[in-house]
Each structure stands twice: as structure tokens, then as C-alpha cells.
Motif scaffolding. Sequence first.
Motif, PDB file in Angstrom:
ATOM      1  N   ILE A 141       0.830  -1.211   0.000  1.00 26.39           N
ATOM      2  CA  ILE A 141       0.000   0.000   0.000  1.00 26.39           C
ATOM      3  C   ILE A 141       0.861   1.255   0.000  1.00 26.39           C
ATOM      4  O   ILE A 141       0.391   2.324  -0.401  1.00 26.39           O
ATOM      5  CB  ILE A 141      -1.007   0.039   1.176  1.00 26.39           C
ATOM      6  N   ILE A 142       2.123   1.128   0.432  1.00 28.71           N
ATOM      7  CA  ILE A 142       3.006   2.297   0.421  1.00 28.71           C
ATOM      8  C   ILE A 142       3.253   2.738  -1.015  1.00 28.71           C
ATOM      9  O   ILE A 142       3.185   3.932  -1.342  1.00 28.71           O
ATOM     10  CB  ILE A 142       4.330   1.989   1.155  1.00 28.71           C
ATOM     11  N   ASP A 143       3.544   1.777  -1.904  1.00 23.09           N
ATOM     12  CA  ASP A 143       3.728   2.113  -3.317  1.00 23.09           C
ATOM     13  C   ASP A 143       2.426   2.621  -3.930  1.00 23.09           C
ATOM     14  O   ASP A 143       2.427   3.525  -4.772  1.00 23.09           O
ATOM     15  CB  ASP A 143       4.223   0.889  -4.097  1.00 23.09           C
ATOM     16  N   TYR A 144       1.306   2.031  -3.495  1.00 20.21           N
ATOM     17  CA  TYR A 144      -0.005   2.455  -3.998  1.00 20.21           C
ATOM     18  C   TYR A 144      -0.237   3.930  -3.685  1.00 20.21           C
ATOM     19  O   TYR A 144      -0.645   4.716  -4.558  1.00 20.21           O
ATOM     20  CB  TYR A 144      -1.092   1.593  -3.360  1.00 20.21           C
ATOM     21  N   TYR A 145       0.044   4.325  -2.436  1.00 18.61           N
ATOM     22  CA  TYR A 145      -0.159   5.716  -2.042  1.00 18.61           C
ATOM     23  C   TYR A 145       0.963   6.624  -2.529  1.00 18.61           C
ATOM     24  O   TYR A 145       0.743   7.817  -2.750  1.00 18.61           O
ATOM     25  CB  TYR A 145      -0.290   5.820  -0.529  1.00 18.61           C
ATOM     26  N   ARG A 146       2.152   6.062  -2.706  1.00 16.52           N
ATOM     27  CA  ARG A 146       3.253   6.885  -3.219  1.00 16.52           C
ATOM     28  C   ARG A 146       2.931   7.366  -4.632  1.00 16.52           C
ATOM     29  O   ARG A 146       3.289   8.496  -5.011  1.00 16.52           O
ATOM     30  CB  ARG A 146       4.562   6.088  -3.204  1.00 16.52           C
ATOM     31  N   ALA A 147       2.254   6.530  -5.402  1.00 18.96           N
ATOM     32  CA  ALA A 147       1.866   6.917  -6.760  1.00 18.96           C
ATOM     33  C   ALA A 147       0.898   8.098  -6.747  1.00 18.96           C
ATOM     34  O   ALA A 147       0.763   8.817  -7.737  1.00 18.96           O
ATOM     35  CB  ALA A 147       1.234   5.725  -7.480  1.00 18.96           C
ATOM     36  N   GLN A 148       0.239   8.303  -5.600  1.00 17.91           N
ATOM     37  CA  GLN A 148      -0.684   9.434  -5.453  1.00 17.91           C
ATOM     38  C   GLN A 148       0.002  10.639  -4.806  1.00 17.91           C
ATOM     39  O   GLN A 148      -0.638  11.666  -4.563  1.00 17.91           O
ATOM     40  CB  GLN A 148      -1.887   9.018  -4.597  1.00 17.91           C
ATOM     41  N   GLY A 149       1.291  10.494  -4.499  1.00 17.22           N
ATOM     42  CA  GLY A 149       2.035  11.590  -3.893  1.00 17.22           C
ATOM     43  C   GLY A 149       1.702  11.836  -2.441  1.00 17.22           C
ATOM     44  O   GLY A 149       1.893  12.954  -1.939  1.00 17.22           O
ATOM     45  N   LEU A 150       1.211  10.800  -1.729  1.00 19.13           N
ATOM     46  CA  LEU A 150       0.761  10.987  -0.357  1.00 19.13           C
ATOM     47  C   LEU A 150       1.738  10.513   0.716  1.00 19.13           C
ATOM     48  O   LEU A 150       1.580  10.861   1.886  1.00 19.13           O
ATOM     49  CB  LEU A 150      -0.576  10.242  -0.152  1.00 19.13           C
ATOM     50  N   VAL A 151       2.732   9.727   0.344  1.00 22.58           N
ATOM     51  CA  VAL A 151       3.584   9.084   1.349  1.00 22.58           C
ATOM     52  C   VAL A 151       4.632  10.031   1.929  1.00 22.58           C
ATOM     53  O   VAL A 151       5.348  10.719   1.213  1.00 22.58           O
ATOM     54  CB  VAL A 151       4.281   7.838   0.765  1.00 22.58           C
TER      55      VAL A 151
END
Length: 232
Positions: free
Chosen positions: A183-193
Motif C-alpha cells: 500500500i506504500i507504493d499504492y499511495y506513493r503513486a498518489q504523492g501521499l507518502v
Amino acid sequence: MRIVLVGPPGAGKGTQAAYLAKNLSIPHISTGDLFRANISRQTELGKLAKSYMDAGNLVPDEVTIGMARDRMEQPDAVNGFLLDGFPRNVSQAEALDQALKADAVELDAVLDLEVPEDEVVKRIAGRRICRRDSSHVFHVVYSPAKKEGVCDACGGELYQRDDDSEETVRRRLEVYHTQTEPIIDYYRAQGLVVTISALGKVEEVTRRAMDALKREDDESSDGESSEGDASA
């Protein structure tokens, strides 16, 4: 702010969640608390979750998501919340996005507490619990008892829980790497991490997290202002 807190077992998520929620004046929403509250109140979701648990089965994602969504819609969460232990996998993260979108809100940040694997093992495998009173907790390295194997507070025997053994901790880490870490990569793609080191004293980690979240919030505000100016 609307925040998701992630990190491996032993990263101190529960401790940091409590401090961050207090500092940010938002509710701390943990999966464990959601289940306990719904089951004790005998809500429809609570009854459903209990039926799966009593049968020794995993509670389906849709039940957990339903509990989380209901909690996020409570009055105290109108200005934000901190999710701890949810989402646990990408499918839950996708469902959370859909739920938030339906409510016309979105996450502000995903705070990733980073801890080396060997440190996680040391933190958890070194814990010792008092048999007389489980609230008395020691650590062979960080907070050792004055007398090895004996509780300072009541003289009870100190022991290592089965789920704190090194073998069990490493299995829990494998589950984290396989199910939750994506999920970290999932949210990183959204610029949220926002990733911070969870090493050091509790207050140091909290300060580090607050500083990182403030920067993220400031950058988001600047971005929104810039977009507004561009469209004017």
C-alpha cells in the motif's frame, strides 16, 4: 488532516498514533478499537464480524471497511482522523479511496514509520511480561528489570509471550511485507507518502512526524493556491 499510519510491527504505531491524534486534535481510529466497539455495541457489522471470528475465519474486507467508514462519518472526525491498522492491503486502500470519494473528501498524507528489520526483531523479541500483571512490561535491552526474570513492581515472574519470539516476529514481518507494504507504493503513486525514521525516543519520533506532516500540509496548501491562481 486525514492520515493513514503505516509501518511494520514493532514500529510504535499505536504509541505514535495516540500522540499524533492528540497533537492534531483528530480521533485515532484503530482496527482493534473498531472491532471491539462494534461487537460490544452489538451493531449489525459487529454481529457479522463476530460470526466470522467465532468460526475461526478472517473477517471480510467489506465488513472492516463498513466499520471504518461508519467511524469516519462520526461528528468528531469531521475535521480529520488518523487511521491505524487500516487499510491493511491494496484492496482495502482502493475501497477506502472509493468511500472517501463518495463523501467528497480525500487523504492528506500516509505516514510511513520506517524501522530496520533487525531493530523490529530486537524491540519485540526483547519484551518480557509479568505473569501476575500483564501491564508490567520490561525489555531486556531498553528497560530491563533490576533482577533478571523478576518484575520490579510486584515480584512476579517475567516471561516472553509466544507471539514475541524471534521466529514469530519474522513471520509477522513476512506477512507485513507481502500484504501491507504494497500500500506504500499504492499511495506513493498518489504523492501521499511521508516517510520518517521511527528510531529514537518516542517524543523525538513524534516531533519528526509532526514536522513532516506540517511540511506536507504546507506544500498541499501551496499547491492548491497555485492551482487556484492558474485557473483564475
